[in-house]
Structure formats: C-alpha cells, structure tokens
Design an enzyme around this catalytic site. Structure first.
Site, PDB file in Angstrom:
ATOM      1  N   LYS A  54      -2.127   3.619  11.101  1.00  0.00           N
ATOM      2  CA  LYS A  54      -2.673   2.932   9.936  1.00  0.00           C
ATOM      3  C   LYS A  54      -2.248   1.476  10.010  1.00  0.00           C
ATOM      4  O   LYS A  54      -1.052   1.173  10.099  1.00  0.00           O
ATOM      5  CB  LYS A  54      -2.164   3.566   8.638  1.00  0.00           C
ATOM      6  N   LYS A  88      -7.957  -0.871   1.378  1.00  0.00           N
ATOM      7  CA  LYS A  88      -8.006  -0.655  -0.074  1.00  0.00           C
ATOM      8  C   LYS A  88      -9.206  -1.372  -0.692  1.00  0.00           C
ATOM      9  O   LYS A  88      -9.088  -2.097  -1.684  1.00  0.00           O
ATOM     10  CB  LYS A  88      -6.707  -1.090  -0.745  1.00  0.00           C
ATOM     11  N   ILE A  92     -17.491  -5.369  -5.369  1.00  0.00           N
ATOM     12  CA  ILE A  92     -18.851  -4.931  -5.640  1.00  0.00           C
ATOM     13  C   ILE A  92     -19.475  -4.380  -4.356  1.00  0.00           C
ATOM     14  O   ILE A  92     -19.030  -4.681  -3.249  1.00  0.00           O
ATOM     15  CB  ILE A  92     -19.714  -6.070  -6.210  1.00  0.00           C
ATOM     16  N   GLY A 212      10.923   8.301   3.419  1.00  0.00           N
ATOM     17  CA  GLY A 212      12.054   7.489   3.879  1.00  0.00           C
ATOM     18  C   GLY A 212      12.496   6.458   2.874  1.00  0.00           C
ATOM     19  O   GLY A 212      13.001   6.809   1.791  1.00  0.00           O
ATOM     20  N   GLY A 215      11.735   6.966  -0.722  1.00  0.00           N
ATOM     21  CA  GLY A 215      12.320   8.154  -1.341  1.00  0.00           C
ATOM     22  C   GLY A 215      11.551   9.439  -1.179  1.00  0.00           C
ATOM     23  O   GLY A 215      11.988  10.490  -1.661  1.00  0.00           O
ATOM     24  N   GLY A 216      10.390   9.392  -0.534  1.00  0.00           N
ATOM     25  CA  GLY A 216       9.614  10.601  -0.328  1.00  0.00           C
ATOM     26  C   GLY A 216      10.302  11.563   0.631  1.00  0.00           C
ATOM     27  O   GLY A 216      10.907  11.136   1.620  1.00  0.00           O
TER      28      GLY A 216
END
Length: 260
Positions: A54, A88, A92, A212, A215-216
């Site tokens: 990504k 992201k 329009i 990491g 906090g995940g």
C-alpha cells in the site's frame, strides 16, 4: 484477473495476509532519491512475507506516480505483489474519475476511496473505471486513529429506513451494495471489525491498519473478522524489516488459518 481474486490468490500462494504500508517520515525534496532507495531496499527485503504493498502520500508526493514511483510499482509486480494506492478519494465524480484513471494508468491494482462523498456524481465513476480495467476499489469504513469516532463513529439517520445507525455501519453496507473489493476498518477497534464483519456476511474482505505503534493487536483483529492486515511502521521503521515482517506474517497466518 480482477483485483479481488488476484490478491486472494497471492495470499494463499504465499501464505501471508500482510499488506505492507510502505510509509516513511518526511524527507527534504532534494533527498527523494534517498527515499526511493530506502523504499526499494525495504520492499526487496520483505516481499516474501507480504501479499501486497500500500503506497500512501508519504511516497506519492515526493516521488510522483509517473516518475520514481514507477520503479517501486514495477518492483512490486515483479515480486508478484498487488499494489494499492492509498488515495482516499473524496471529491466530485468528474474529478474522482480522473484521479482513478491516473492511478490505474500508473499501474496501481486498486485504490482506497472515502464513501462520505456518496454514489451519484461521487464514487460511481470510480467503480465504473475500476470494473472496466479489472481494478479494485476499497472503501473506508472506520479508520484506525482516535479521532475516527468524530466522523465515522457518528450516529446518523439511515435515509432508506429512517432508523438511527452508526455511520461506519452504513459505509459497510454501501461497500456491500456497491460491490467494493474491500473495506478498511482499524485494527485498533476490534469491536467495530466484528460488527462490520457480521453486517457484511463475509462477502467483502476487511483490511485493517493500525498494528503495532497505533496499538492494534494481530490476534484480536483477525478473530474479529479481519482478512488482511495493513502493517507499516512496525516493519518499515524496524532495525531489521525482513525479520519483523517474517515474525508478523507467521503469527498472522497462524491466527488466520486457525480462525477460518
């Protein structure tokens, strides 16, 4: 082969569900070659342990999608990896279409879009371009940062049922309705992953960033229903990226196969 089938095939063949977020801290523009070299070294070291890459604005802005970034995309494809643009998209429809066309022309296999903009004259052109080119569209449902609650976590009125629902759940249902190739739900919120996974009925894979430094926790996200883990700083800023990627891959794949 369409993006969704391709990334699933790569994942199963390589036995990994890790998407590498190739993010690095700011570098002065005159040091962009150094930045590119660093990104290529990390990609070369960790490619056996990931199924996709990504690429965010950390590299898109300094390198340019038709300049230095072309070398990274080519390298990833040579390593049999899918490449996702973390764009992201949120504009329009006419602008969104051009954005999508440029990213796909650059060689990206999928892009991330924001459902806040809606369908008609919003994301519809993006999906049309993606389907025509056999590319993928992944929608944001709930981001990994603490402020996500202020937008994605709002309680809103469902325009169809007139009932109150959390915004993230409506976004997940839009992903299902629009035929998205995935939804992003932060690994930092396993309860949201579980709720969205149940709403999707397993029909749209969940991609979870935030492992990491944010906090995940790998096990919590995968048990809740995540299919792909997006991992960045825990690998890219590690003293030994390959060793870190292998350790994360092994734990994640063991947990994934045990769950599914």
């Amino acid at each position: 082969m369409a993006f969704r089938e391709r990334i699933e095939e790569i994942s199963k063949n390589k036995q990994t569900n890790i998407v590498l977020a190739l993010d690095f801290p700011f570098e002065k523009p005159e040091n962009r070659q150094t930045l590119l070299d660093r990104a290529q070294r990390v990609l070369e070291a960790v490619h056996p342990y990931v199924c996709a890459v990504k690429i965010n604005y950390h590299l898109i802005l300094p390198l340019g999608i038709f300049d230095g970034l072309q070398r990274l995309i080519k390298q990833a494809h040579e390593k049999q990896l899918a490449v996702i643009a973390d764009s992201k998209i949120n504009d329009i429809g006419a602008t969104n279409q051009v954005i999508a066309e440029y990213y796909f022309a650059a060689g990206f296999d999928a892009l991330i879009a924001n459902p806040f903009v809606g369908w008609e004259e919003g994301l519809k052109p993006v999906f049309e371009v993606a389907r025509k080119m056999q590319k993928g569209v992944i929608l944001l449902a709930y981001m990994s940062h603490k402020g996500a609650q202020e937008g994605y976590g709002q309680t809103v009125i469902d325009a169809e049922t007139r009932s109150n629902k959390p915004q993230y759940l409506l976004f997940a249902l839009k992903a299902l309705k629009w035929g998205a190739d995935g939804v992003v739900v932060g690994a930092t919120y396993p309860e949201k992953i579980r709720e969205i996974h149940e709403a999707l009925g397993g029909k749209v894979p969940i991609y979870s960033p935030g492992i990491g430094p944010q906090g995940g926790i790998i096990e919590s996200a995968l048990r809740a229903g995540t299919r792909f883990l997006i991992v960045g700083r825990a690998i890219t800023l590690s003293e030994n990226p390959a060793e870190s990627a292998e350790r994360i891959r092994n734990l994640a794949w063991q947990c994934l196969t045990a769950h599914y």
